[in-house]
Design a protein around this motif. Sequence first.
Motif, PDB file in Angstrom:
ATOM      1  N   GLN A   1       1.291   5.263  -6.884  1.00  0.00           N
ATOM      2  CA  GLN A   1       0.982   6.519  -7.566  1.00  0.00           C
ATOM      3  C   GLN A   1       2.219   7.396  -7.706  1.00  0.00           C
ATOM      4  OE1 GLN A   1      -2.207   8.082  -5.172  1.00  0.00           O
ATOM      5  NE2 GLN A   1      -3.780   6.861  -6.209  1.00  0.00           N
TER       6      GLN A   1
ATOM      7  N   GLU B   1      -0.842   1.762  -2.461  1.00  0.00           N
ATOM      8  CA  GLU B   1      -1.439   2.652  -3.460  1.00  0.00           C
ATOM      9  C   GLU B   1      -0.692   3.978  -3.541  1.00  0.00           C
ATOM     10  OE1 GLU B   1      -5.945   3.398  -4.286  1.00  0.00           O
ATOM     11  OE2 GLU B   1      -5.309   4.880  -2.802  1.00  0.00           O
TER      12      GLU B   1
ATOM     13  N   LEU C   1      -5.407  -2.314  -7.949  1.00  0.00           N
ATOM     14  CA  LEU C   1      -4.546  -1.405  -8.705  1.00  0.00           C
ATOM     15  C   LEU C   1      -4.389  -1.867 -10.150  1.00  0.00           C
ATOM     16  CD1 LEU C   1      -1.792  -0.707  -6.020  1.00  0.00           C
ATOM     17  CD2 LEU C   1      -3.641   0.822  -6.740  1.00  0.00           C
TER      18      LEU C   1
ATOM     19  N   THR D   1       6.491   0.107  -5.966  1.00  0.00           N
ATOM     20  CA  THR D   1       5.608   0.535  -4.887  1.00  0.00           C
ATOM     21  C   THR D   1       6.370   0.378  -3.582  1.00  0.00           C
ATOM     22  OG1 THR D   1       3.399   0.320  -3.906  1.00  0.00           O
ATOM     23  CG2 THR D   1       4.499  -1.721  -4.559  1.00  0.00           C
TER      24      THR D   1
ATOM     25  N   THR E   1      -5.275  -5.672  -2.798  1.00  0.00           N
ATOM     26  CA  THR E   1      -4.812  -4.330  -3.161  1.00  0.00           C
ATOM     27  C   THR E   1      -4.141  -4.334  -4.527  1.00  0.00           C
ATOM     28  OG1 THR E   1      -4.484  -3.747  -0.828  1.00  0.00           O
ATOM     29  CG2 THR E   1      -3.338  -2.406  -2.468  1.00  0.00           C
TER      30      THR E   1
END
Length: 309
Positions: free
Chosen positions: A192, A188, A236, A155, A232
């Motif tokens: 993704q 996020e 996830l 990430t 967060t």
Amino acid sequence: MTDTPSIDICVCTFRRKELADTLRSLAAMELPEGFRIGIVVADNDEVPSAQPLVLALAEELPLPVRYVHSPARNISLARNACLDASSADLVAFIDDDEKATGGWLKRLVETAQASGADVVLGPVKARYGAGAPGWMQVGDFHSTYPVFVQGEIRTGYTCNALLRMASPRIAGRRFSLARGQSGGEDTEFFDQVFGAGGRIAYASEAWVEEPVPSTRASFAWLTRRRFRVGQTHGRLLGSKRPGAGRVGELAKASAKAGYCFAAAGLAAFQPVSRNRSLLRGVMHVGVLSGLVGARELRLYGNEGGQDAA
């Protein structure tokens, strides 16, 4: 001109006077050769408060500057406004309280070209004032680096990033409006990108610098920030591990939090180690909070400016 590859440097802002220093640092840096380079500033205030400053600087800076008003005190709206306003091949993000070092953009581009990665991250070096606690300065608690998991970066963050916009893992993707006030929208987004098969590289020499104001130079501010980061991550994780898998993650986060708090106790008289362990424990408590679906802290849209930006 249409065949020349292009880069847009995107800056989201909310009532922050340091924006002028950020834009001037972009104009002063060494530019990568063979690219058309511009700047996009997205103003997240309800009124276009940054417009006079941006338009005045646009007259003096050698790079073209575009101003976009994106009101709502939702940082995701501002980030998305930058992406919508850009048609560049590469998009770089830098925060409105950071300064680019001389080789920043060039180093990001070199790493992107050498690696072929979809995203390149650089480090953010905190610059402390004289009033910051000694343990904070020694431990460098505010600087930002990517986290490697089994040799991969899974990430990222938008305080120092370069995106390859033609990548199928990025094209058309936008930041979550639901996270636009809690924060974590960038975590996020890059999670993704990685989940879709994207590769994230690291340019260790692509530094930006971030002064730490007195409002952030406290253990309380770090605690809130680490807790929200954990929330967060927990959200996830929970979305990927329903049912029994989530129970397992709850047990793991509880064990990690307990271990960190115990380590803090053992380091009671060593401020740097103690506080680092305490903050890691707080982060794992945040993971627990995210896993059970607790409401996330709101870090954006405060009166004094974007608290987490």
